[in-house]
Design an enzyme around this catalytic site. Structure first.
Site, short mmCIF file in Angstrom:
data_model
loop_
_atom_site.label_atom_id
_atom_site.label_comp_id
_atom_site.label_asym_id
_atom_site.label_seq_id
_atom_site.Cartn_x
_atom_site.Cartn_y
_atom_site.Cartn_z
N TYR A 1 45.81 44.81 45.30
CA TYR A 1 46.17 44.53 46.69
C TYR A 1 45.00 43.94 47.45
O TYR A 1 45.15 42.96 48.19
CB TYR A 1 46.66 45.83 47.35
N SER B 1 45.90 42.15 56.33
CA SER B 1 45.65 43.58 56.24
C SER B 1 44.20 43.87 56.60
O SER B 1 43.32 42.99 56.47
CB SER B 1 45.93 44.08 54.81
#
Length: 296
Positions: free
Chosen positions: A146, A133
């Site tokens: 996250y 990501s």
């Protein structure tokens, strides 16, 4: 010759798009996710083999690998896009939610890598693509679990590349998307008081799927997918005081919607279908306010 491709996180979003892309070019796909209804739908679309599995459970991942080898004799490619997410200040997140996000997104990816590399070592070849990501390169508020998982995953991937240098036939690489139009934002646990929203610019899942296929055909250590990714990374590294002064406002403006919601666990502990069946009318109403959404 067609490849045998295992995809974890294949029931929606990037995983679904990648499954369809691999199948369209004639590869044989083995599809895995926690939720069987959505997984079965993707299997029907792609002609793939659906095997329910939870990447946070190492035994489940090992069983998936064994089933794929039994079915097709080998695994040429393993793509992992499975992830869950939680919104809220670190101090407001229940420890169990924080821990489960990290367990799924980091330790789950480690389970996948362990199972895939075991097969690849036995075969002498294979390509592992782990979905990272933009948030493995920068930090943002309200997404501590996250971010923690993705930064850890980035370190794991780099280490795996070092440790597989003795095996020229084995490749470990990653795709690092920014915002992508998938349901992860809406299905995320939320303790921020406002629903999650994909900050622009938002890419289509098919764009990330294209990058995954390119990684399989001509691997690079990492491919970034997102028009603003490099600019955001530049600000984070080169202008940290400016970045830190602006990022909270930017996150509250573009990363959280105006829809107020009550705290909930989202799909962190259960698949989306279980969430919809067990959450009751309040959470279902909250989810219906903001549609299908997107995710990093």
């Amino acid at each position: 010759m067609s490849r045998v491709v295992v995809l974890t996180g294949a029931s929606s979003g990037i995983g679904r798009a990648a499954a369809l892309a691999f199948a369209q070019r004639g590869d044989r796909v083995v599809l895995a996710a926690r939720g069987l209804p959505d997984l079965s739908a993707v299997a029907e679309e792609s002609g793939g083999l659906a095997i329910p599995a939870d990447i946070s459970d190492g035994a489940s991942v090992d069983a998936l690998a064994a089933a794929a080898v039994r079915a097709y004799g080998r695994i040429d490619v393993w793509v992992d896009t499975a992830a869950v997410m939680a919104y809220g200040k670190f101090e407001d997140l229940p420890p169990s939610v924080f821990d489960k996000v990290v367990t799924t997104d980091l330790l789950g990816a480690a389970n996948v890598a362990r199972a895939a590399l075991r097969v690849f070592r036995a075969q002498g070849q294979g390509t592992l693509v782990l979905c990272s990501s933009l948030l493995a390169h920068v930090t943002v508020p309200y997404m501590s679990a996250y971010v923690t998982a993705k930064w850890g995953l980035r370190g794991l991937i780099r280490t795996l590349r070092q440790e597989t240098r003795d095996a020229p036939g084995i490749t470990v690489c990653t795709v690092a998307p920014g915002s992508v139009d998938t349901p992860i934002y809406q299905r995320a646990a939320n303790y921020a008081g406002r629903a999650g929203s994909p900050p622009p610019p938002v890419a289509a899942p098919s764009k990330v799927a294209e990058a995954i296929l390119r990684q399989v055909d001509k691997p690079r250590p990492e491919v970034s997918v997102g028009l603003a990714n490099r600019l955001i990374e530049f600000g984070f590294v080169v202008l940290p005081p400016v970045y830190d002064a602006l990022v909270t406002t930017m996150m509250r403006t573009f990363g959280l919607s105006r829809h107020k919601i009550e705290a909930h666990e989202g799909n962190v502990f259960h698949p989306a279908q279980d969430l919809e069946q067990a959450s009751g009318p309040d959470l279902n109403a909250q989810n219906s306010q903001f549609g299908s959404g997107g995710a990093p």
